[in-house]
Design a protein around this motif. Structure first.
Motif, PDB file in Angstrom:
ATOM      1  N   HIS A 120       0.849  -1.181   0.000  1.00 44.28           N
ATOM      2  CA  HIS A 120       0.000   0.000   0.000  1.00 44.28           C
ATOM      3  C   HIS A 120       0.890   1.238   0.000  1.00 44.28           C
ATOM      4  O   HIS A 120       2.114   1.138   0.060  1.00 44.28           O
ATOM      5  CB  HIS A 120      -0.927  -0.017   1.219  1.00 44.28           C
ATOM      6  CG  HIS A 120      -1.799  -1.231   1.287  1.00 44.28           C
ATOM      7  ND1 HIS A 120      -3.046  -1.295   0.726  1.00 44.28           N
ATOM      8  CD2 HIS A 120      -1.566  -2.459   1.826  1.00 44.28           C
ATOM      9  CE1 HIS A 120      -3.570  -2.488   0.926  1.00 44.28           C
ATOM     10  NE2 HIS A 120      -2.697  -3.225   1.594  1.00 44.28           N
ATOM     11  N   SER A 121       0.278   2.407  -0.066  1.00 49.10           N
ATOM     12  CA  SER A 121       1.064   3.644  -0.099  1.00 49.10           C
ATOM     13  C   SER A 121       1.909   3.787   1.156  1.00 49.10           C
ATOM     14  O   SER A 121       1.550   3.298   2.236  1.00 49.10           O
ATOM     15  CB  SER A 121       0.121   4.850  -0.240  1.00 49.10           C
ATOM     16  OG  SER A 121      -0.760   4.914   0.869  1.00 49.10           O
ATOM     17  N   GLY A 122       3.052   4.463   1.010  1.00 49.63           N
ATOM     18  CA  GLY A 122       3.917   4.707   2.166  1.00 49.63           C
ATOM     19  C   GLY A 122       4.674   3.486   2.640  1.00 49.63           C
ATOM     20  O   GLY A 122       5.008   3.390   3.824  1.00 49.63           O
ATOM     21  N   GLN A 123       4.944   2.529   1.729  1.00 47.80           N
ATOM     22  CA  GLN A 123       5.656   1.293   2.075  1.00 47.80           C
ATOM     23  C   GLN A 123       4.994   0.569   3.251  1.00 47.80           C
ATOM     24  O   GLN A 123       5.650   0.164   4.219  1.00 47.80           O
ATOM     25  CB  GLN A 123       7.126   1.594   2.408  1.00 47.80           C
ATOM     26  CG  GLN A 123       7.960   1.979   1.182  1.00 47.80           C
ATOM     27  CD  GLN A 123       9.434   2.033   1.494  1.00 47.80           C
ATOM     28  OE1 GLN A 123       9.862   2.771   2.388  1.00 47.80           O
ATOM     29  NE2 GLN A 123      10.234   1.249   0.778  1.00 47.80           N
ATOM     30  N   ARG A 124       3.679   0.429   3.147  1.00 48.63           N
ATOM     31  CA  ARG A 124       2.924  -0.310   4.154  1.00 48.63           C
ATOM     32  C   ARG A 124       2.353  -1.561   3.500  1.00 48.63           C
ATOM     33  O   ARG A 124       2.028  -1.572   2.314  1.00 48.63           O
ATOM     34  CB  ARG A 124       1.810   0.552   4.736  1.00 48.63           C
ATOM     35  CG  ARG A 124       2.324   1.795   5.460  1.00 48.63           C
ATOM     36  CD  ARG A 124       1.169   2.679   5.926  1.00 48.63           C
ATOM     37  NE  ARG A 124       0.314   3.046   4.790  1.00 48.63           N
ATOM     38  CZ  ARG A 124      -1.007   3.162   4.851  1.00 48.63           C
ATOM     39  NH1 ARG A 124      -1.646   2.925   5.991  1.00 48.63           N
ATOM     40  NH2 ARG A 124      -1.700   3.514   3.791  1.00 48.63           N
ATOM     41  N   TYR A 125       2.181  -2.626   4.306  1.00 51.49           N
ATOM     42  CA  TYR A 125       1.833  -3.930   3.744  1.00 51.49           C
ATOM     43  C   TYR A 125       0.730  -4.611   4.545  1.00 51.49           C
ATOM     44  O   TYR A 125       0.612  -4.416   5.763  1.00 51.49           O
ATOM     45  CB  TYR A 125       3.064  -4.848   3.716  1.00 51.49           C
ATOM     46  CG  TYR A 125       4.139  -4.374   2.762  1.00 51.49           C
ATOM     47  CD1 TYR A 125       4.267  -4.914   1.490  1.00 51.49           C
ATOM     48  CD2 TYR A 125       5.022  -3.356   3.143  1.00 51.49           C
ATOM     49  CE1 TYR A 125       5.253  -4.470   0.611  1.00 51.49           C
ATOM     50  CE2 TYR A 125       6.005  -2.909   2.274  1.00 51.49           C
ATOM     51  CZ  TYR A 125       6.109  -3.470   1.008  1.00 51.49           C
ATOM     52  OH  TYR A 125       7.075  -3.022   0.144  1.00 51.49           O
TER      53      TYR A 125
END
Length: 364
Positions: free
Chosen positions: A350-355
């Motif tokens: 997801h955006s912002g290097q989130r998973y």
């Protein structure tokens, strides 16, 4: 050529399936209805005066041979209610489209399930839609949805994860119109692995008034409808209502009692919709195969991969910094592991290097 005349009739304002049927029955064919002289048209009483005038006006505007050229150039096919390849379940609903435009390959059987839900879907909802659609596709079930943002998109994507997956997108626009625009690549893949269909002529843009009619086609094509996420007043619930009216089965994925997107689905369950949390729940309902020959082997993770994977969940994206802090490992190591997991279809970035985890079975 008969189907071209049917398509031309359907383009006339005020002429829908019931009036096309009346015209064809009275004049013997769509061609005769299109070419009949003005006096006989008015005397037939198949149409009121306003719609008669509409037909006469459109007859001067539409060139049947040019229409044929446009459809051929755009790879658009026509299917009439009386044609042998017209979807069998759809033929038997209260008000089936007399003519369908489609690109791709129409379904060969009625082993079809619709998966619908909110356009403003949560990560949880998208994960659930993908998992259910992928599981159903693995059992040879075709997935139907509306190619809208959110749950619809996730449902199509889930079916396309499998090489043999078949999916059908029903549009509230012409089949040559990409709506929403960001789904252009998805629609192209669906044409290759299934079909895009609509009762609206090429070039017709999506309009809010088209979607309730589109929804009746979605449920008309399917044996049952799965509602993944839906607010108390939503198009997905309209689809479920249509399904019940046509004697289709309704399934619902439960959600948290605190989320607005779960109000509609949880209410459906209260009212008797079958609660589902796996594809097997739906397959068992119809006696369809639940164990798949040659199904994908269990995916085994290394110790480091397991450590990262177990810090993720299916609903709330987790950032790399949080994982680094909890595991006390270098950011580059975590980033590499997440990349490998994502490439294997186990996580979603997801955006912002989130998973988050990608919902699927068979992980150790």
């Amino acid at each position: 050529m008969e189907n071209l005349y049917l398509a031309a009739l359907q383009m006339v304002p005020g002429i829908g399936s019931s009036r096309i049927k009346a015209l064809v029955n009275y004049f013997g064919s769509a061609r005769q209805a299109w070419l009949v002289d003005q006096g006989d048209l008015f005397l037939s009483k198949c149409l009121d005066n306003t719609v008669c005038n509409n037909l006469l006006s459109y007859r001067d505007k539409i060139d049947i041979h040019k229409l044929a050229e446009v459809l051929l150039k755009k790879g658009i096919c026509l299917c009439c209610l009386k044609d042998g390849n017209y979807p069998v379940l759809l033929r038997n609903i209260f008000n089936p489209p007399y003519i369908l435009y489609y690109r791709g390959t129409l379904p060969h059987n009625d082993k079809l399930i619709a998966v619908v839900g909110s356009r403003k879907a949560t990560v949880y909802g998208k994960n659930a839609a993908k998992m259910l659609s992928s599981g159903l596709a693995a059992a040879g079930v075709g997935i139907i949805s509306g190619a809208a943002r959110g749950i619809d998109t996730a449902a199509h994507q889930g079916a396309l994860e499998l090489e043999q997956g078949y999916t059908l997108a029903v549009l509230g626009s012409g089949v040559d119109v990409c709506y929403p625009p960001e789904n252009a690549k998805l629609l192209a893949r669906i044409v290759e692995r299934g079909a895009i269909i609509s009762e609206y002529a090429p070039g017709v843009m999506a309009h809010p008034g088209h979607f309730p009619a589109r929804n009746r086609i979605i449920n008309g094509l399917a044996r049952g409808v799965v509602v993944v996420e839906a607010a108390e007043k939503s198009g997905a619930l309209i689809t479920a209502d249509f399904a019940l009216e046509e004697g289709r089965d309704v399934f619902a994925v439960p959600g948290t009692i605190f989320a607005a997107n779960s109000k509609g689905t949880n209410r459906l369950i209260k009212q008797g919709a079958k609660l589902v949390d796996s594809a097997a729940d739906i397959l068992e309902e119809y006696g369809w195969q639940t164990t798949i020959p040659g199904e994908q082997p269990v995916l085994k993770l290394t110790t480091d991969e397991q450590a990262v994977y177990h810090l993720l969940n299916y609903e709330s994206p987790v950032g790399i910094e949080e994982i680094v802090t909890k595991l006390n490992v270098p950011p580059a190591t975590v980033a590499y592991i997440l990349l490998q997991l994502t490439l294997r279809g186990l996580t979603v970035e997801h955006s912002g290097q989130r998973y988050t985890c990608a919902a699927r079975e068979g992980i150790e």
